[in-house]
Design a protein around this motif. Structure first.
Motif, PDB file in Angstrom:
ATOM      1  N   ALA A  37      44.855  27.348  12.607  1.00 59.96           N
ATOM      2  CA  ALA A  37      46.311  27.531  12.534  1.00 59.96           C
ATOM      3  C   ALA A  37      46.565  29.130  12.436  1.00 59.96           C
ATOM      4  N   THR A  38      45.428  29.951  12.547  1.00 58.87           N
ATOM      5  CA  THR A  38      45.642  31.432  12.816  1.00 58.87           C
ATOM      6  C   THR A  38      45.583  31.800  14.061  1.00 58.87           C
ATOM      7  N   GLY A  39      45.406  31.022  14.891  1.00 54.23           N
ATOM      8  CA  GLY A  39      45.410  31.246  16.469  1.00 54.23           C
ATOM      9  C   GLY A  39      44.545  32.164  16.872  1.00 54.23           C
ATOM     10  N   ARG A  40      43.320  32.439  16.151  1.00 57.13           N
ATOM     11  CA  ARG A  40      42.156  33.487  16.355  1.00 57.13           C
ATOM     12  C   ARG A  40      40.951  32.848  16.189  1.00 57.13           C
ATOM     13  N   VAL A  41      40.895  31.417  16.192  1.00 58.47           N
ATOM     14  CA  VAL A  41      39.511  30.713  15.893  1.00 58.47           C
ATOM     15  C   VAL A  41      39.564  29.434  16.572  1.00 58.47           C
ATOM     16  N   GLU A  42      38.368  29.207  17.232  1.00 58.70           N
ATOM     17  CA  GLU A  42      38.166  27.816  17.951  1.00 58.70           C
ATOM     18  C   GLU A  42      37.216  27.112  17.273  1.00 58.70           C
ATOM     19  N   VAL A  43      37.310  26.028  16.597  1.00 55.71           N
ATOM     20  CA  VAL A  43      36.053  25.415  16.016  1.00 55.71           C
ATOM     21  C   VAL A  43      35.624  24.602  16.764  1.00 55.71           C
ATOM     22  N   VAL A  44      34.159  24.922  17.239  1.00 56.39           N
ATOM     23  CA  VAL A  44      33.511  23.987  18.320  1.00 56.39           C
ATOM     24  C   VAL A  44      32.656  23.076  17.913  1.00 56.39           C
ATOM     25  N   GLY A  45      32.640  22.982  16.844  1.00 52.41           N
ATOM     26  CA  GLY A  45      31.661  21.889  15.936  1.00 52.41           C
ATOM     27  C   GLY A  45      31.520  21.930  14.607  1.00 52.41           C
ATOM     28  N   GLU A  46      31.231  20.946  13.939  1.00 52.81           N
ATOM     29  CA  GLU A  46      30.998  20.703  12.679  1.00 52.81           C
ATOM     30  C   GLU A  46      29.986  19.949  12.268  1.00 52.81           C
ATOM     31  N   ALA A  47      29.362  20.446  11.251  1.00 51.36           N
ATOM     32  CA  ALA A  47      27.558  19.821  10.788  1.00 51.36           C
ATOM     33  C   ALA A  47      27.907  19.703   9.293  1.00 51.36           C
ATOM     34  N   ALA A  48      27.271  18.565   8.921  1.00 51.30           N
ATOM     35  CA  ALA A  48      27.235  18.268   7.357  1.00 51.30           C
ATOM     36  C   ALA A  48      26.019  18.627   6.953  1.00 51.30           C
ATOM     37  N   VAL A 101      29.627  24.425   9.002  1.00 47.72           N
ATOM     38  CA  VAL A 101      28.622  23.717   8.159  1.00 47.72           C
ATOM     39  C   VAL A 101      28.856  23.701   6.814  1.00 47.72           C
ATOM     40  N   ASP A 102      29.070  22.454   6.533  1.00 46.27           N
ATOM     41  CA  ASP A 102      29.438  22.021   5.277  1.00 46.27           C
ATOM     42  C   ASP A 102      29.228  20.800   4.778  1.00 46.27           C
ATOM     43  N   ASP A 103      28.578  20.419   3.568  1.00 49.28           N
ATOM     44  CA  ASP A 103      28.314  18.888   3.470  1.00 49.28           C
ATOM     45  C   ASP A 103      29.644  18.064   2.967  1.00 49.28           C
ATOM     46  N   HIS A 104      30.763  18.616   2.697  1.00 45.05           N
ATOM     47  CA  HIS A 104      31.962  17.930   2.344  1.00 45.05           C
ATOM     48  C   HIS A 104      32.978  17.641   3.481  1.00 45.05           C
ATOM     49  N   PRO A 105      33.007  16.516   3.938  1.00 46.77           N
ATOM     50  CA  PRO A 105      33.961  16.556   5.052  1.00 46.77           C
ATOM     51  C   PRO A 105      35.492  16.865   4.846  1.00 46.77           C
ATOM     52  N   VAL A 106      36.036  16.883   3.701  1.00 46.22           N
ATOM     53  CA  VAL A 106      37.417  17.376   3.296  1.00 46.22           C
ATOM     54  C   VAL A 106      37.194  18.765   3.432  1.00 46.22           C
ATOM     55  N   VAL A 107      36.338  19.675   2.929  1.00 49.30           N
ATOM     56  CA  VAL A 107      36.169  20.938   3.188  1.00 49.30           C
ATOM     57  C   VAL A 107      36.366  21.425   4.590  1.00 49.30           C
ATOM     58  N   ARG A 108      35.594  20.718   5.216  1.00 49.35           N
ATOM     59  CA  ARG A 108      35.424  20.952   6.957  1.00 49.35           C
ATOM     60  C   ARG A 108      36.640  20.820   7.360  1.00 49.35           C
ATOM     61  N   SER A 109      37.355  19.795   7.207  1.00 46.80           N
ATOM     62  CA  SER A 109      38.651  19.464   7.862  1.00 46.80           C
ATOM     63  C   SER A 109      39.848  20.582   7.310  1.00 46.80           C
ATOM     64  N   GLY A 110      39.547  20.870   5.984  1.00 46.64           N
ATOM     65  CA  GLY A 110      40.641  21.988   5.771  1.00 46.64           C
ATOM     66  C   GLY A 110      40.445  23.078   6.143  1.00 46.64           C
ATOM     67  N   LEU A 111      39.045  23.562   6.535  1.00 45.85           N
ATOM     68  CA  LEU A 111      38.613  24.990   7.145  1.00 45.85           C
ATOM     69  C   LEU A 111      39.219  25.045   8.582  1.00 45.85           C
ATOM     70  N   ARG A 112      38.932  23.742   9.080  1.00 44.69           N
ATOM     71  CA  ARG A 112      39.124  23.616  10.627  1.00 44.69           C
ATOM     72  C   ARG A 112      41.018  23.918  10.727  1.00 44.69           C
ATOM     73  N   ALA A 113      41.497  23.050   9.682  1.00 48.08           N
ATOM     74  CA  ALA A 113      43.036  23.266   9.937  1.00 48.08           C
ATOM     75  C   ALA A 113      43.548  24.742   9.696  1.00 48.08           C
ATOM     76  N   VAL A 114      42.934  25.285   8.551  1.00 50.17           N
ATOM     77  CA  VAL A 114      43.551  26.594   8.339  1.00 50.17           C
ATOM     78  C   VAL A 114      43.151  27.881   9.190  1.00 50.17           C
TER      79      VAL A 114
END
Length: 222
Positions: A32-43, A16-29
């Motif tokens: 990449a750890t192999g420990r987290v599954e991002v199941v949704g994003e909210a602005a 949950v973050d109002d900046h798309p770039v931040v959400r994309s960056g968080l999803r990627a990192v």
């Protein structure tokens, strides 16, 4: 939490973050750890509340400042009031605050709202992933250095609390806005703005705008 791969426990996370770039960056990192599954994003907080029931996250990674809608603290309170969303879960999803703000007042508000932790966005991906896993286990996580400040703040003699509207007026004052501009921005009269300022002055122990902003900043309110 669900299993994946060779027994790895994957934590389901809603960003949950109002900046798309931040959400994309968080999803990627995080993924990449192999420990987290991002199941949704909210602005926004409103989007997060709508998504939680269907996304069924274990952890909601929440920014504090979410633009024009409800803020992260209010969203946290409402999410935790919804009850469990994952089949078999005993509690609602954990909410982990991830923000750029380290003001003491914000930390206290988040913890009082029931957040499982408070991290700053300069944390490493592994530190964030560790915090997400800890929150999913029901543990409390605070960024390094924030824990002692929180304890000190909560042990300190209580100070008169500014209302959300008084804080809003002070933030606009700090930005250099005049009473007239503040009145237009908040859709109230100048007399109402002056009343909020007088009350804020009394609570902060000052008698002018500059003093109010200075003391509010010293207390971590701005």
């Amino acid at each position: 939490m669900s299993g994946s791969g060779e027994g790895t426990i994957m934590v389901r996370v809603l960003l949950v973050d109002d900046h798309p770039v931040v959400r994309s960056g968080l999803r990627a990192v995080l993924e990449a750890t192999g420990r987290v599954e991002v199941v949704g994003e909210a602005a926004s907080g409103e989007q997060a509340l709508a998504l939680v029931p269907s996304a069924r996250p274990d952890v909601v990674l929440m920014d504090l400042n979410l633009g024009d809608g409800i803020d992260g603290v209010t969203t946290t309170t409402r999410i935790l009031a919804t009850g469990p969303t994952t089949l078999g879960a005993a509690r609602p999803p954990a909410v982990l605050i991830l923000t750029t703000y380290d003001h003491d007042a914000d930390i206290v508000r988040a913890v009082e709202a029931g957040a499982s932790g408070y991290l700053l966005k300069d944390a490493s991906p592994e530190a964030i992933a560790d915090a997400v896993a800890a929150a999913a286990r029901g543990e409390t996580v605070l960024a390094s250095g924030l824990a002692q400040r929180l304890v000190s703040r909560m042990r300190a003699p209580s100070e008169p609390t500014l209302t959300p509207r008084e804080l809003e007026v002070l933030r606009l004052v700090a930005d250099g806005s005049s009473n007239r501009a503040i009145a237009r921005a908040l859709f109230v009269s100048e007399a109402t703005v002056k009343t909020h300022l007088v009350h804020a002055y009394e609570k902060l122990g000052v008698d002018n705008r500059t003093g109010a902003v200075t003391v509010a900043r010293e207390r971590g309110l701005l």
